[in-house]
Scaffold this motif. Structure first.
Motif, PDB file in Angstrom:
ATOM      1  N   ALA A  80       0.838  -1.204   0.000  1.00  0.00           N
ATOM      2  CA  ALA A  80       0.000   0.000   0.000  1.00  0.00           C
ATOM      3  C   ALA A  80       0.870   1.249   0.000  1.00  0.00           C
ATOM      4  O   ALA A  80       0.552   2.244  -0.676  1.00  0.00           O
ATOM      5  CB  ALA A  80      -0.925  -0.006   1.214  1.00  0.00           C
ATOM      6  N   SER A  81       1.970   1.214   0.741  1.00  0.00           N
ATOM      7  CA  SER A  81       2.890   2.351   0.770  1.00  0.00           C
ATOM      8  C   SER A  81       3.546   2.555  -0.590  1.00  0.00           C
ATOM      9  O   SER A  81       3.769   3.690  -1.017  1.00  0.00           O
ATOM     10  CB  SER A  81       3.968   2.138   1.839  1.00  0.00           C
ATOM     11  N   LEU A  82       3.848   1.442  -1.267  1.00  0.00           N
ATOM     12  CA  LEU A  82       4.417   1.534  -2.609  1.00  0.00           C
ATOM     13  C   LEU A  82       3.452   2.266  -3.543  1.00  0.00           C
ATOM     14  O   LEU A  82       3.843   3.168  -4.298  1.00  0.00           O
ATOM     15  CB  LEU A  82       4.711   0.133  -3.120  1.00  0.00           C
ATOM     16  N   LEU A  83       2.180   1.889  -3.479  1.00  0.00           N
ATOM     17  CA  LEU A  83       1.172   2.535  -4.326  1.00  0.00           C
ATOM     18  C   LEU A  83       1.008   4.007  -3.971  1.00  0.00           C
ATOM     19  O   LEU A  83       0.941   4.873  -4.857  1.00  0.00           O
ATOM     20  CB  LEU A  83      -0.166   1.813  -4.177  1.00  0.00           C
ATOM     21  N   GLN A  84       0.950   4.299  -2.686  1.00  0.00           N
ATOM     22  CA  GLN A  84       0.784   5.688  -2.264  1.00  0.00           C
ATOM     23  C   GLN A  84       1.992   6.515  -2.668  1.00  0.00           C
ATOM     24  O   GLN A  84       1.851   7.692  -3.014  1.00  0.00           O
ATOM     25  CB  GLN A  84       0.585   5.756  -0.743  1.00  0.00           C
ATOM     26  N   GLY A  85       3.157   5.890  -2.649  1.00  0.00           N
ATOM     27  CA  GLY A  85       4.367   6.605  -3.041  1.00  0.00           C
ATOM     28  C   GLY A  85       4.307   7.111  -4.471  1.00  0.00           C
ATOM     29  O   GLY A  85       4.834   8.184  -4.781  1.00  0.00           O
ATOM     30  N   VAL A  86       3.674   6.348  -5.360  1.00  0.00           N
ATOM     31  CA  VAL A  86       3.521   6.790  -6.751  1.00  0.00           C
ATOM     32  C   VAL A  86       2.696   8.066  -6.805  1.00  0.00           C
ATOM     33  O   VAL A  86       3.051   9.033  -7.494  1.00  0.00           O
ATOM     34  CB  VAL A  86       2.873   5.682  -7.605  1.00  0.00           C
ATOM     35  N   LEU A  87       1.588   8.085  -6.071  1.00  0.00           N
ATOM     36  CA  LEU A  87       0.724   9.268  -6.056  1.00  0.00           C
ATOM     37  C   LEU A  87       1.409  10.451  -5.379  1.00  0.00           C
ATOM     38  O   LEU A  87       1.234  11.605  -5.792  1.00  0.00           O
ATOM     39  CB  LEU A  87      -0.589   8.947  -5.334  1.00  0.00           C
ATOM     40  N   ASP A  88       2.210  10.155  -4.355  1.00  0.00           N
ATOM     41  CA  ASP A  88       2.932  11.234  -3.664  1.00  0.00           C
ATOM     42  C   ASP A  88       3.933  11.904  -4.604  1.00  0.00           C
ATOM     43  O   ASP A  88       4.092  13.131  -4.582  1.00  0.00           O
ATOM     44  CB  ASP A  88       3.663  10.681  -2.438  1.00  0.00           C
ATOM     45  N   VAL A  89       4.611  11.111  -5.420  1.00  0.00           N
ATOM     46  CA  VAL A  89       5.552  11.689  -6.386  1.00  0.00           C
ATOM     47  C   VAL A  89       4.801  12.569  -7.385  1.00  0.00           C
ATOM     48  O   VAL A  89       5.254  13.659  -7.747  1.00  0.00           O
ATOM     49  CB  VAL A  89       6.340  10.582  -7.112  1.00  0.00           C
ATOM     50  N   ASP A  90       3.651  12.101  -7.821  1.00  0.00           N
ATOM     51  CA  ASP A  90       2.871  12.884  -8.780  1.00  0.00           C
ATOM     52  C   ASP A  90       2.482  14.247  -8.215  1.00  0.00           C
ATOM     53  O   ASP A  90       2.415  15.237  -8.956  1.00  0.00           O
ATOM     54  CB  ASP A  90       1.615  12.106  -9.178  1.00  0.00           C
ATOM     55  N   LYS A  91       2.215  14.315  -6.916  1.00  0.00           N
ATOM     56  CA  LYS A  91       1.777  15.569  -6.293  1.00  0.00           C
ATOM     57  C   LYS A  91       2.906  16.577  -6.114  1.00  0.00           C
ATOM     58  O   LYS A  91       2.657  17.764  -5.891  1.00  0.00           O
ATOM     59  CB  LYS A  91       1.154  15.274  -4.925  1.00  0.00           C
ATOM     60  N   LEU A  92       4.135  16.111  -6.192  1.00  0.00           N
ATOM     61  CA  LEU A  92       5.268  17.018  -5.999  1.00  0.00           C
ATOM     62  C   LEU A  92       5.392  17.994  -7.162  1.00  0.00           C
ATOM     63  O   LEU A  92       4.988  17.706  -8.289  1.00  0.00           O
ATOM     64  CB  LEU A  92       6.561  16.217  -5.871  1.00  0.00           C
ATOM     65  N   ASP A  93       5.962  19.158  -6.879  1.00  0.00           N
ATOM     66  CA  ASP A  93       6.203  20.127  -7.943  1.00  0.00           C
ATOM     67  C   ASP A  93       7.185  19.552  -8.949  1.00  0.00           C
ATOM     68  O   ASP A  93       8.155  18.884  -8.583  1.00  0.00           O
ATOM     69  CB  ASP A  93       6.778  21.427  -7.366  1.00  0.00           C
ATOM     70  N   ASP A  94       6.933  19.837 -10.225  1.00  0.00           N
ATOM     71  CA  ASP A  94       7.856  19.406 -11.269  1.00  0.00           C
ATOM     72  C   ASP A  94       9.181  20.133 -11.067  1.00  0.00           C
ATOM     73  O   ASP A  94       9.222  21.364 -11.026  1.00  0.00           O
ATOM     74  CB  ASP A  94       7.268  19.748 -12.644  1.00  0.00           C
ATOM     75  N   PRO A  95      10.294  19.383 -10.937  1.00  0.00           N
ATOM     76  CA  PRO A  95      11.568  20.047 -10.654  1.00  0.00           C
ATOM     77  C   PRO A  95      12.223  20.670 -11.885  1.00  0.00           C
ATOM     78  O   PRO A  95      13.194  21.416 -11.763  1.00  0.00           O
ATOM     79  CB  PRO A  95      12.433  18.914 -10.109  1.00  0.00           C
ATOM     80  N   THR A  96      11.711  20.353 -13.069  1.00  0.00           N
ATOM     81  CA  THR A  96      12.305  20.901 -14.288  1.00  0.00           C
ATOM     82  C   THR A  96      11.677  22.247 -14.636  1.00  0.00           C
ATOM     83  O   THR A  96      10.547  22.549 -14.248  1.00  0.00           O
ATOM     84  CB  THR A  96      12.126  19.940 -15.471  1.00  0.00           C
TER      85      THR A  96
END
Length: 466
Positions: free
Chosen positions: A84-100
């Motif tokens: 479940a943490s693995l799945l949530q981690g994908v969504l958490d990355v998506d929510k982060l500001d684009d660093p580029t």
């Protein structure tokens, strides 16, 4: 890797994919991450079945003494809420500001001659890791979010699960391309943006391909990291050891010190941010029996110097099954299990000296009620993370709010400590002119530069966002 496909061709494909990713929009990257999340959720049973195959083989390796318990624990993807943490981690990355596309400098050199320093992806990453199959997903998502292509090499102990996770990611990216009809167009995300290799021979070859690969990140044992560092001209981001220390100062509060030491050692002993050495000021030795009692409840074994042994003797008469005398080698050892070396020091300066001489520059902690001592410790200890009255286990990209981490770096380069998205971008200078030539500036009769800062307004920011 498919039959007939050479390692060099794979690296070339990764380079081409990285160029496609340079123009991928935030919306395209978000769609890719959500598709990966959904397909991972859908294929959970198949992934965990592959993980069980790896665990069955690994259990035999542990029994034969060929695989450590620490690596075995990292391998299991089914315990607790790991999946479940693995799945949530994908969504958490998506929510982060684009660093580029982030502007860190905007300067007008002259009228009609504007300079911008703008973040951009590193390019092609080579990630080599042991056990921990979730790394396949974490790294792939961080790479895609930061517009980098990635080549993954996992340990043989997680081969089945790594392959299963990789196939899900490949299918997710391929399905987006086919749905949109833009698979071969610039700006799309080809499935070759994420690739997996399986043999040591391939790694040896890839480590020589600085023509295609821009950054190597080894995640695993000291031996792995040192091998990579010595085998390539490509920049390496990583750490060889996680030899972390907690120093109990003379003014430390008993309950606080006990809680921090116990958590730092026992929360996850196999992690690189677990404490391996406890330094205790002679003035804090009365706290040691209480700390030891709490550690013994967690089955921790202590390797102590003579002064610490004397401080423990009244509460825990010798021989005690969880107390042994330390050796000099214990203070240079990353145990990665329920073992803790204890050393007595006479001063804050001695503690700092010991950490800088024996630590791995990862994460070190001071427990004290004297702010000045804390500031001295945090300024003089040469580590990627220095903490005051907090567990060493906070040294983690997720806990820092990075969504996930690409690894932990003790390098003194562009990224240090837990490395998230910001460690996967560098920058380029963009100069916009109207026909200017350098020879027209300087000298007695040349033009003068303005060198005026440009206000970074929303319009300026939007200019560099895809």
């Amino acid at each position: 890797m498919a039959s007939g496909t050479t390692t060099e061709h794979l690296a070339q494909q990764a380079r081409l994919a990285s160029l496609h990713l340079q123009s991928a929009t935030p919306a395209q990257k978000s769609a890719a991450l959500h598709r990966i999340h959904d397909l991972l959720a859908e294929r959970r049973d198949a992934v965990l079945e592959a993980n069980r195959k790896d665990l069955a083989i690994a259990e035999k390796e542990v029994a034969a003494g060929r695989l450590s318990n620490a690596l075995y624990k990292r391998l299991d993807l089914s315990t607790g809420d790991k999946y479940a943490s693995l799945l949530q981690g994908v969504l958490d990355v998506d929510k982060l500001d684009d660093p580029t596309g982030q502007i860190s400098l905007a300067r007008r050199l002259d009228e009609g001659l504007d300079l911008y320093r703008v973040s951009c992806p590193v390019g092609v990453l080579l990630i080599i890791f042991e056990a921990r199959p979730e790394v396949v997903v974490q790294i792939s998502c961080l790479a895609l979010k930061s517009s980098n292509a990635v080549i993954l090499k996992g340990g043989k102990e997680a081969a089945s699960c790594n392959q299963a996770l990789f196939e899900v990611i490949q299918e997710a990216l391929a399905s987006l391309g086919s749905e949109s009809g833009h698979h071969d167009q610039a700006g799309s995300i080809p499935k070759t943006a994420v690739q997996l290799v399986s043999s040591r021979d391939e790694i040896a070859t890839l480590l020589n391909m600085d023509k295609y690969i821009d950054l190597v990140i080894p995640r695993g044992s000291k031996q792995l990291v040192q091998y990579v560092q010595g085998a390539t001209r490509i920049p390496v981001l990583g750490h060889a050891d996680g030899l972390c220390s907690v120093y109990i100062d003379a003014t430390a509060q008993a309950e606080k010190a006990t809680d921090i030491v116990v958590d730092s050692k026992t929360n996850y002993p196999a992690a690189c941010n677990s404490v391996e050495t406890l330094l205790i000021h002679t003035g804090a030795l009365p706290l040691l029996p209480r700390i030891a009692a709490a550690l013994f409840e967690k089955q921790v074994h202590l390797r102590v110097d003579d002064q610490a042994l004397a401080a423990l003797s009244s509460a825990f008469p010798a021989p005690h099954p969880n107390i042994t005398s330390s050796t000099p080698a214990d203070y240079d050892t990353e145990f990665l299990e329920l073992v803790l070396a204890v050393k007595t020091v006479s001063s804050l300066a001695s503690a700092i000296q010991h950490i800088n001489a024996h630590g791995s520059h990862h994460t070190d902690v001071i427990v004290t009620e004297t702010p000045a001592s804390a500031e001295t410790f945090m300024a003089r200890v040469d580590a990627a993370g220095v903490y005051h009255n907090a567990s060493s286990r906070f040294a983690d990209g997720f806990r820092y709010g990075f969504g996930a981490e690409i690894g932990v770096s003790t390098n003194k380069t562009h990224a240090r400590g837990p490395v998230g998205l910001e460690g996967l971008v560098i920058y380029k200078y963009r100069l916009y002119g109207t026909g200017q030539t350098a020879g027209a500036y300087g000298g007695d009769n040349g033009k003068a530069y303005l060198h005026e800062n440009i206000e970074i307004t929303k319009d300026v920011k939007d200019r560099f966002r895809s």
